[in-house]
Scaffold this active site. Structure first.
Site, short mmCIF file in Angstrom:
data_model
loop_
_atom_site.label_atom_id
_atom_site.label_comp_id
_atom_site.label_asym_id
_atom_site.label_seq_id
_atom_site.Cartn_x
_atom_site.Cartn_y
_atom_site.Cartn_z
N ARG A 1 -3.28 9.90 4.26
CA ARG A 1 -1.70 10.68 4.31
C ARG A 1 -1.11 11.08 2.72
NH1 ARG A 1 0.46 13.90 8.06
NH2 ARG A 1 2.95 14.00 7.83
N LYS B 1 0.88 -1.13 0.04
CA LYS B 1 0.10 -0.16 -0.05
C LYS B 1 0.83 1.22 0.14
CE LYS B 1 -1.67 1.63 4.30
NZ LYS B 1 -1.55 3.04 4.29
N ASN B 2 1.73 1.35 0.91
CA ASN B 2 2.66 2.64 1.19
C ASN B 2 3.46 2.83 0.00
OD1 ASN B 2 1.04 3.09 3.44
ND2 ASN B 2 3.02 2.45 4.69
N CYS C 1 -4.07 7.77 9.60
CA CYS C 1 -4.36 7.25 10.63
C CYS C 1 -4.28 8.20 11.74
CB CYS C 1 -3.40 5.90 10.97
SG CYS C 1 -3.86 4.50 9.84
N ILE D 1 8.35 6.49 16.69
CA ILE D 1 7.96 7.40 15.70
C ILE D 1 6.80 8.06 15.73
CG2 ILE D 1 7.36 7.23 13.10
CD1 ILE D 1 10.26 6.08 13.93
N ARG E 1 -8.48 -0.37 4.55
CA ARG E 1 -7.66 0.77 4.09
C ARG E 1 -6.44 -0.04 3.35
NH1 ARG E 1 -5.35 4.76 7.56
NH2 ARG E 1 -4.12 5.05 5.69
N ASP F 1 4.63 0.50 11.68
CA ASP F 1 3.55 -0.36 11.50
C ASP F 1 3.36 -1.70 11.75
OD1 ASP F 1 2.95 2.20 10.16
OD2 ASP F 1 3.38 1.58 8.15
N ARG G 1 1.37 14.41 13.14
CA ARG G 1 1.55 14.19 11.82
C ARG G 1 1.67 15.58 10.87
NH1 ARG G 1 -0.83 8.91 9.47
NH2 ARG G 1 1.13 8.53 8.61
N PRO G 2 2.39 16.51 11.53
CA PRO G 2 2.67 17.55 10.58
C PRO G 2 3.26 17.52 9.32
CG PRO G 2 4.07 17.87 12.38
CD PRO G 2 3.61 16.50 12.51
N VAL G 3 3.16 18.45 8.42
CA VAL G 3 3.75 18.49 7.20
C VAL G 3 4.97 19.38 6.86
CG1 VAL G 3 1.88 17.20 5.76
CG2 VAL G 3 1.98 19.47 5.71
N ASP G 4 5.25 20.03 8.06
CA ASP G 4 6.46 20.81 7.72
C ASP G 4 7.70 20.49 6.79
OD1 ASP G 4 6.88 19.19 10.03
OD2 ASP G 4 8.17 20.71 10.97
N LEU G 5 8.16 19.17 7.08
CA LEU G 5 9.25 18.79 6.30
C LEU G 5 9.01 18.70 4.86
CD1 LEU G 5 10.95 15.89 8.32
CD2 LEU G 5 10.84 18.41 8.51
C1 LIG Z 1 1.37 6.49 3.37
C2 LIG Z 1 2.50 6.00 4.16
O1 LIG Z 1 3.59 5.53 3.34
N1 LIG Z 1 2.52 5.96 5.57
C3 LIG Z 1 3.66 5.59 6.21
C4 LIG Z 1 4.81 6.67 6.15
O2 LIG Z 1 3.83 7.78 7.20
P1 LIG Z 1 4.48 9.31 6.95
O3 LIG Z 1 5.37 9.53 5.71
O4 LIG Z 1 3.29 9.91 7.42
O5 LIG Z 1 5.54 9.03 8.36
P2 LIG Z 1 6.89 9.93 8.27
O6 LIG Z 1 8.01 9.15 8.39
O7 LIG Z 1 6.98 11.07 7.49
O8 LIG Z 1 6.74 10.37 9.88
C5 LIG Z 1 7.68 10.18 10.88
C6 LIG Z 1 7.49 11.32 11.96
O9 LIG Z 1 7.91 12.62 11.66
C7 LIG Z 1 6.93 13.47 11.84
N2 LIG Z 1 6.74 14.37 10.73
C8 LIG Z 1 6.70 13.99 9.48
C9 LIG Z 1 6.52 14.81 8.34
C10 LIG Z 1 6.74 16.11 8.69
O10 LIG Z 1 6.58 16.93 7.68
N3 LIG Z 1 6.69 16.52 10.04
C11 LIG Z 1 6.90 15.68 10.83
O11 LIG Z 1 6.96 16.25 12.22
C12 LIG Z 1 5.76 12.48 11.71
O12 LIG Z 1 4.58 13.29 12.79
C13 LIG Z 1 6.26 11.27 12.60
O13 LIG Z 1 6.20 11.48 13.92
O14 LIG Z 1 5.76 6.34 7.09
C14 LIG Z 1 5.28 5.98 8.59
C15 LIG Z 1 6.74 5.56 9.18
O15 LIG Z 1 7.41 4.69 8.78
C16 LIG Z 1 4.32 4.73 8.39
O16 LIG Z 1 4.06 4.59 9.93
C17 LIG Z 1 3.23 5.03 7.47
O17 LIG Z 1 2.53 3.82 7.35
C1 LIG Z 2 -0.14 4.93 9.23
C2 LIG Z 2 -0.68 4.10 8.29
O1 LIG Z 2 -0.80 4.76 6.87
P1 LIG Z 2 -1.14 6.51 6.71
O2 LIG Z 2 0.13 6.87 6.83
O3 LIG Z 2 -1.73 6.43 5.62
O4 LIG Z 2 -1.96 6.96 8.03
C3 LIG Z 2 -0.18 2.55 8.04
O5 LIG Z 2 -0.02 2.22 6.83
O6 LIG Z 2 0.06 2.00 9.05
#
Ligand SMILES: CC(=O)N[C@H]1[C@@H](OP(=O)(O)OP(=O)(O)OC[C@H]2O[C@@H](n3ccc(=O)[nH]c3=O)[C@H](O)[C@@H]2O)O[C@H](CO)[C@@H](O)[C@@H]1O
Ligand SMILES: C=C(OP(=O)(O)O)C(=O)O
Length: 422
Positions: A93, A22-23, A117, A329, A399, A307, A122-126
């Protein structure tokens, strides 16, 4: 709404084919926006999330066609717009990752802040800093991110991620492939899904090197073309069924997967007394004896995946002794602990640590979870519990798990889906 009903204590035996990840699939789907040519994805998992992503892409003007044999054809010859509205982004996401490709190809994008989830803030600042490093101007307005490329398009940039993010690494790659000049990304995530995306982009004509290491270099190209790409096997689905077999006991072989992608899990399962036999593209999981308690801490790849944390917790409920599980994480990813407790588990959560005291004689009960992997941890516990476990809110499972009941029933599990009573 559907629910899953399990009668536990049936050992599992047989073969489970692993689906595409999926991811990875979701980010590969976003990559179709980078080219007018056809992106034909093979080994596509048929999931609620991939369907949802297809709706968003269709809204953006992509011609999406499901084909036999788990193939999905995506052609973004004529884009209909560059706005990803709230209703088509909020549920998950990965939808946010359309921003980079739209910005790279069209010079602008307006994308709602994403969902996903409920496991932390889960911000998107990065993600946004990465776009800025490529020259984009970013503003936030009424829950939307407005991104604009400089005149002449995105430019190569130097991005040093302050910590590892899977989504931000992928997003930076998805934008930088069409930027002018060279981009260097440092402290990148190294997950197999990142390599899968990079390899697919390269097959489309991109010049990405270093994916799977901490430093990725991208030489921008002016356009990308059509390709056919098989989605990498789902290491999270693999790990989930491996732990289901370990929890229920029995002898299960997982096929069509990459054993090397789950090394951290295999090490912990072996320590727990489970036999793990790695083949070329398969793994055999055998558990007859008792389960030993193992401490575990989640970490970015190649560490133990967050996960799979919930599933590991379900397994540890059955182990002889206490196991300490640390989640590093996400700040709110123990929502399954109180539900596992309903089945008889003994779990104390303090901050980012959970102490699981086994062996707990699990007994079936009605349970529900708030996220995808938490839901499947309840299925695993249900398979090991005496009596009937009813897991509600199956839409979480849908999902990310393709034909879950079918795959487990084929190995002897007593599991079925039924309509929830009103
Ligand atoms: C759709 C998908 O692929 N989802 C996966 C992806 O989520 P996702 O890509 O959202 O996870 P990230 O690796 O980005 O998140 C890691 C950490 O960084 C933080 N963060 C992230 C981005 C940002 O801009 N700012 C920030 O603070 C997040 O809140 C979290 O605490 O990787 C995670 C970690 O392996 C998995 O659990 C999710 O299943
Ligand atoms: C957290 C997950 O997905 P998403 O990042 O789409 O919320 C997940 O696949 O476990």
């Amino acid at each position: 709404m559907d629910r899953i009903v399990i009668r536990g204590k049936q050992p599992l035996s047989g073969t489970i084919p692993v689906s595409g990840a999926k991811n990875s699939a979701l980010k590969l789907m976003a990559a179709c926006l980078l080219t007018e040519g056809e992106l034909l994805l093979e080994n596509m998992p048929r999931l609620a999330d991939t369907r949802f992503m297809a709706h968003l892409l269709a809204h953006l003007g992509v011609k999406a066609e499901e084909q036999s044999g788990n193939r999905l054809s995506l052609t973004a010859a004529n884009l209909a717009g560059t706005t990803a509205p709230y209703d088509l982004v909020r549920k998950m996401r990965a939808t946010f990752n359309v921003l980079g490709p739209l910005l790279a190809r069209e010079g602008k994008a307006k994308v709602s802040l994403p969902g996903g989830c409920a496991i932390g803030a889960r911000p998107v600042d990065l993600h946004l800093k990465a776009m800025e490093a490529l020259g984009a101007k970013i503003t936030l307005e009424e829950g939307y991110v407005l991104a604009e490329a400089p005149a002449g398009g995105l430019k190569g940039g130097h991005i040093v991620f302050p910590f590892v993010s899977v989504g931000a690494t992928e997003h930076a790659m998805l934008a930088a492939v069409l930027a002018k000049g060279t981009s260097k990304l440092e402290n990148c995530a190294r997950e197999p899904e990142i390599e899968d995306l990079a390899n697919c982009l390269n097959a489309m004509g991109a010049k990405v090197s270093g994916a799977g290491t901490g430093t990725i270099t991208i030489e921008g190209v002016s356009s990308l073309g059509a390709t056919v790409w098989p989605v990498v096997a789902d290491r999270i689905e693999t790990g989930t069924y491996a732990m289901a077999a370990a929890a229920a006991g029995g002898d299960v072989t997982l096929t069509g997967m990459v054993p090397a992608h789950n090394q951290a899990l295999w090490a912990d399962l072996r320590e727990a007394g489970v036999t793990v036999e790695e083949g070329e593209t398969s793994v055999r999981i055998v558990r007859n004896g008792p389960i030993r308690a193992v401490d575990m801490q989640t970490a970015p790849y190649p560490g133990f995946p967050t996960d799979l944390q919930a599933q590991f917790m379900a397994l540890m409920c059955l182990a002889d002794g206490a196991s300490v599980i640390r989640e590093t994480i996400f700040e709110n990813r123990f929502m399954h602990a109180p539900e596992l407790t309903r089945l008889g588990a003994r779990i104390d959560v303090r901050g980012n640590e959970a102490v699981v005291r086994g062996p707990a004689p699990l007994k079936g009960a009605p349970v529900m979870a708030t996220d995808l992997r938490a839901s499947v941890s309840l299925v695993i516990a249900g398979l090991a519990a005496e009596g009937e476990t009813i897991v509600s809110r199956v839409y979480h499972l849908d999902r990310g798990f393709e034909r879950l009941e079918e795959k487990l029933s084929a190995c002897g599990a007593d599991i079925r889906r039924e309509k929830e009573e009103a």
